[in-house]
Design an enzyme around this catalytic site. Structure first.
Site, PDB file in Angstrom:
ATOM      1  N   CYS A 207      -4.204  -1.530  -2.353  1.00  0.00           N
ATOM      2  CA  CYS A 207      -4.196  -0.054  -2.276  1.00  0.00           C
ATOM      3  C   CYS A 207      -5.299   0.251  -3.585  1.00  0.00           C
ATOM      4  O   CYS A 207      -4.989  -0.150  -4.676  1.00  0.00           O
ATOM      5  CB  CYS A 207      -3.079   0.639  -2.811  1.00  0.00           C
ATOM      6  SG  CYS A 207      -2.944   2.254  -3.049  1.00  0.00           S
ATOM      7  N   ASN A 208      -6.393   0.794  -3.446  1.00  0.00           N
ATOM      8  CA  ASN A 208      -7.311   1.045  -4.390  1.00  0.00           C
ATOM      9  C   ASN A 208      -6.796   1.938  -5.599  1.00  0.00           C
ATOM     10  O   ASN A 208      -6.976   1.725  -6.703  1.00  0.00           O
ATOM     11  CB  ASN A 208      -8.779   1.289  -3.982  1.00  0.00           C
ATOM     12  CG  ASN A 208      -9.520   0.362  -3.128  1.00  0.00           C
ATOM     13  OD1 ASN A 208     -10.036  -0.223  -3.862  1.00  0.00           O
ATOM     14  ND2 ASN A 208      -9.121   0.266  -2.057  1.00  0.00           N
ATOM     15  N   THR A 209      -5.948   3.003  -5.083  1.00  0.00           N
ATOM     16  CA  THR A 209      -5.552   3.851  -6.017  1.00  0.00           C
ATOM     17  C   THR A 209      -4.527   3.263  -7.054  1.00  0.00           C
ATOM     18  O   THR A 209      -4.694   3.566  -8.395  1.00  0.00           O
ATOM     19  CB  THR A 209      -4.763   5.072  -5.299  1.00  0.00           C
ATOM     20  OG1 THR A 209      -5.695   5.436  -4.336  1.00  0.00           O
ATOM     21  CG2 THR A 209      -4.489   6.220  -6.258  1.00  0.00           C
TER      22      THR A 209
ATOM     23  N   ASP B 182       0.964  -1.380   0.010  1.00  0.00           N
ATOM     24  CA  ASP B 182       0.048  -0.250   0.188  1.00  0.00           C
ATOM     25  C   ASP B 182       0.908   1.175  -0.028  1.00  0.00           C
ATOM     26  O   ASP B 182       1.948   1.006   0.363  1.00  0.00           O
ATOM     27  CB  ASP B 182      -0.767   0.087   1.066  1.00  0.00           C
ATOM     28  CG  ASP B 182      -1.832   1.280   1.266  1.00  0.00           C
ATOM     29  OD1 ASP B 182      -2.458   1.301   0.199  1.00  0.00           O
ATOM     30  OD2 ASP B 182      -1.895   1.773   2.256  1.00  0.00           O
ATOM     31  N   SER B 183       0.359   2.430  -0.354  1.00  0.00           N
ATOM     32  CA  SER B 183       0.987   3.484  -0.397  1.00  0.00           C
ATOM     33  C   SER B 183       1.253   3.963   1.131  1.00  0.00           C
ATOM     34  O   SER B 183       2.261   4.708   1.368  1.00  0.00           O
ATOM     35  CB  SER B 183      -0.011   4.767  -0.930  1.00  0.00           C
ATOM     36  OG  SER B 183      -1.235   4.807  -0.071  1.00  0.00           O
TER      37      SER B 183
ATOM     38  N   TYR C 198      -1.158   8.682  -2.474  1.00  0.00           N
ATOM     39  CA  TYR C 198      -0.903   8.479  -3.856  1.00  0.00           C
ATOM     40  C   TYR C 198      -2.093   8.957  -4.558  1.00  0.00           C
ATOM     41  O   TYR C 198      -2.000   9.378  -5.697  1.00  0.00           O
ATOM     42  CB  TYR C 198      -1.150   6.847  -4.157  1.00  0.00           C
ATOM     43  CG  TYR C 198       0.400   6.221  -4.210  1.00  0.00           C
ATOM     44  CD1 TYR C 198       1.267   6.864  -3.471  1.00  0.00           C
ATOM     45  CD2 TYR C 198       0.350   4.773  -4.828  1.00  0.00           C
ATOM     46  CE1 TYR C 198       2.561   5.914  -3.387  1.00  0.00           C
ATOM     47  CE2 TYR C 198       1.510   4.209  -4.765  1.00  0.00           C
ATOM     48  CZ  TYR C 198       2.729   4.767  -3.842  1.00  0.00           C
ATOM     49  OH  TYR C 198       4.024   4.031  -4.073  1.00  0.00           O
ATOM     50  N   GLY C 199      -3.236   9.330  -3.679  1.00  0.00           N
ATOM     51  CA  GLY C 199      -4.765   9.629  -4.224  1.00  0.00           C
ATOM     52  C   GLY C 199      -4.520  11.066  -5.231  1.00  0.00           C
ATOM     53  O   GLY C 199      -5.606  11.490  -5.811  1.00  0.00           O
TER      54      GLY C 199
ATOM     55  N   GLU D 139      -2.734   9.050   8.013  1.00  0.00           N
ATOM     56  CA  GLU D 139      -1.129   8.838   7.921  1.00  0.00           C
ATOM     57  C   GLU D 139      -0.503   9.787   9.049  1.00  0.00           C
ATOM     58  O   GLU D 139       0.482   9.405   9.605  1.00  0.00           O
ATOM     59  CB  GLU D 139      -0.576   9.137   6.654  1.00  0.00           C
ATOM     60  CG  GLU D 139      -0.909   8.405   5.587  1.00  0.00           C
ATOM     61  CD  GLU D 139      -0.163   6.885   5.379  1.00  0.00           C
ATOM     62  OE1 GLU D 139       1.192   7.227   6.151  1.00  0.00           O
ATOM     63  OE2 GLU D 139      -0.723   6.005   5.422  1.00  0.00           O
TER      64      GLU D 139
ATOM     65  N   CYS E 140     -11.121   2.584  -0.788  1.00  0.00           N
ATOM     66  CA  CYS E 140      -9.790   2.965  -0.049  1.00  0.00           C
ATOM     67  C   CYS E 140      -9.156   2.354   1.200  1.00  0.00           C
ATOM     68  O   CYS E 140      -9.954   2.107   2.054  1.00  0.00           O
ATOM     69  CB  CYS E 140      -9.492   4.415   0.089  1.00  0.00           C
ATOM     70  SG  CYS E 140      -7.932   4.978   0.785  1.00  0.00           S
ATOM     71  N   THR E 141      -8.052   1.409   0.965  1.00  0.00           N
ATOM     72  CA  THR E 141      -7.995   0.603   2.204  1.00  0.00           C
ATOM     73  C   THR E 141      -7.661   1.274   3.481  1.00  0.00           C
ATOM     74  O   THR E 141      -7.527   0.775   4.471  1.00  0.00           O
ATOM     75  CB  THR E 141      -6.720  -0.375   1.818  1.00  0.00           C
ATOM     76  OG1 THR E 141      -5.610   0.378   1.522  1.00  0.00           O
ATOM     77  CG2 THR E 141      -7.139  -1.382   1.011  1.00  0.00           C
ATOM     78  N   HIS E 142      -7.530   2.456   3.416  1.00  0.00           N
ATOM     79  CA  HIS E 142      -7.306   3.340   4.808  1.00  0.00           C
ATOM     80  C   HIS E 142      -8.523   3.713   5.361  1.00  0.00           C
ATOM     81  O   HIS E 142      -8.719   3.895   6.539  1.00  0.00           O
ATOM     82  CB  HIS E 142      -6.797   4.781   4.502  1.00  0.00           C
ATOM     83  CG  HIS E 142      -5.104   4.907   4.251  1.00  0.00           C
ATOM     84  ND1 HIS E 142      -4.652   4.466   3.147  1.00  0.00           N
ATOM     85  CD2 HIS E 142      -4.296   5.700   5.126  1.00  0.00           C
ATOM     86  CE1 HIS E 142      -3.219   4.659   3.135  1.00  0.00           C
ATOM     87  NE2 HIS E 142      -2.995   5.314   4.309  1.00  0.00           N
TER      88      HIS E 142
HETATM   89  N1  DGL Z   1      -4.967   3.158   0.903  1.00  0.00           N
HETATM   90  C1  DGL Z   1      -4.743   3.610  -0.625  1.00  0.00           C
HETATM   91  C2  DGL Z   1      -5.858   3.266  -1.359  1.00  0.00           C
HETATM   92  O1  DGL Z   1      -6.524   2.232  -1.021  1.00  0.00           O
HETATM   93  C3  DGL Z   1      -4.318   4.891  -0.418  1.00  0.00           C
HETATM   94  C4  DGL Z   1      -4.114   5.768  -1.333  1.00  0.00           C
HETATM   95  C5  DGL Z   1      -3.398   7.156  -1.136  1.00  0.00           C
HETATM   96  O2  DGL Z   1      -2.204   6.961  -0.758  1.00  0.00           O
HETATM   97  O3  DGL Z   1      -3.821   8.139  -1.417  1.00  0.00           O
HETATM   98  O4  DGL Z   1      -6.431   4.002  -2.237  1.00  0.00           O
END
Ligand code: DGL
Length: 270
Positions: free
Chosen positions: A70-72, A7-8, A39-40, A162, A194-196
């Site tokens: 990470c969905n992004t 993940d990011s 990353y988003g 974060e 988003c996994t966060h």
């Molecule tokens: N956990 C990432 C996701 O699922 C976060 C993306 C990010 O870093 O913005 O999209």
């Protein structure tokens, strides 16, 4: 025999935790690119380049299979990686499909034509890059007809998580849910894309109200991975040790991860 989870930043830990419970004997190597999160708000090229370098790091750790938790990255980079980068004998999987299969009441690998499903009005909460990619709507259209999707780009939520600022994250969740509900007053289902966001699942549910079913990915991805490894056991790579790697400050990232998962997590520098 290790599987890589990327993940990011910290969000993929929600997936790692569910996978560790579902597959306790499989060593897991986690890679969080906290130095470059979020990353988003990055461009697709940027997300692609960062994701391949993190994935390569996991291959180097003895993982043959890497889950982009990470969905992004799944939305902006996965298809391009699969088409032009993933080396022979390695596999990279994303986190979208298990969630869309759950929403559309499908079993793994059911490739029958799109059909009507129970959810008619779906709220999607995701990062700006995921929303801009329209990857969720594209995958959904392969499996379901007649589903109205309203997407809300949740700027700021990943940064707040974060930074460990959960008061700010809560305020942002409420304001993004309000904004979504002005566009779609009565969603049947909400996707935490988003996994966060599962780290704020109670806040999303409280803001959405009890009638909205909230789908979050961790358990769905863990179940789908268990299924995949039962069919492809050779994809558990040669690595023997679990590890937590970060491009950020290991002490800071370890402290946040320990707070989120409520158990000691120790990151080392990637
Ligand atoms: N956990 C990432 C996701 O699922 C976060 C993306 C990010 O870093 O913005 O999209």
């Amino acid at each position: 025999m290790a599987v890589g989870i990327f993940d990011s930043g910290l969000g993929g830990l929600t997936v790692l935790d569910a996978v560790a419970k579902r597959l306790p004997d499989v060593p897991l190597v986690y890679m969080g690119d906290s130095a470059h999160a979020p990353y988003g708000v990055r461009t697709p090229d940027d997300i692609y380049n960062l994701t391949i370098s993190a994935t390569q790091r996991l291959f180097d750790e003895g993982c043959d299979l890497v889950i982009l938790a990470c969905n992004t990255a799944s939305a902006a980079a996965l298809r391009r990686m699969q088409e032009s980068w993933v080396p022979q004998g390695k596999r990279v999987l994303g986190v979208f499909v298990p969630m869309i299969e759950a929403l559309t009441e499908r079993q793994w690998g059911d490739n029958s034509p799109p059909r009507e499903v129970a959810a008619k009005h779906v709220a999607l909460f995701a990062t700006p890059a995921t929303v801009a990619s329209r990857a969720f709507q594209r995958e959904l259209a392969f499996r379901a007809v007649g589903v109205d999707v309203e997407a809300q780009a949740c700027g700021g939520v990943v940064d707040a998580i974060e930074d460990g600022d959960l008061i700010l994250a809560d305020a942002l969740v409420r304001s993004h849910v309000d904004a979504l509900m002005r566009k779609m007053p009565q969603p049947d289902a909400a996707i935490l894309g988003c996994t966060h966001y599962p780290l704020m699942e109670a806040e999303f549910q409280a803001a959405l109200g009890p009638d909205v079913k909230v789908f979050s990915q961790a358990n769905l991805v863990a179940e789908s991975l268990a299924d995949y490894l039962a069919r492809r056991p050779e994809m558990v790579g040669p690595g023997l040790e679990s590890a937590f790697l970060t491009t950020g400050d290991p002490d800071k990232v370890s402290a946040r991860a320990t707070q989120f998962l409520r158990r000691q997590i120790t990151f080392t520098a990637a």
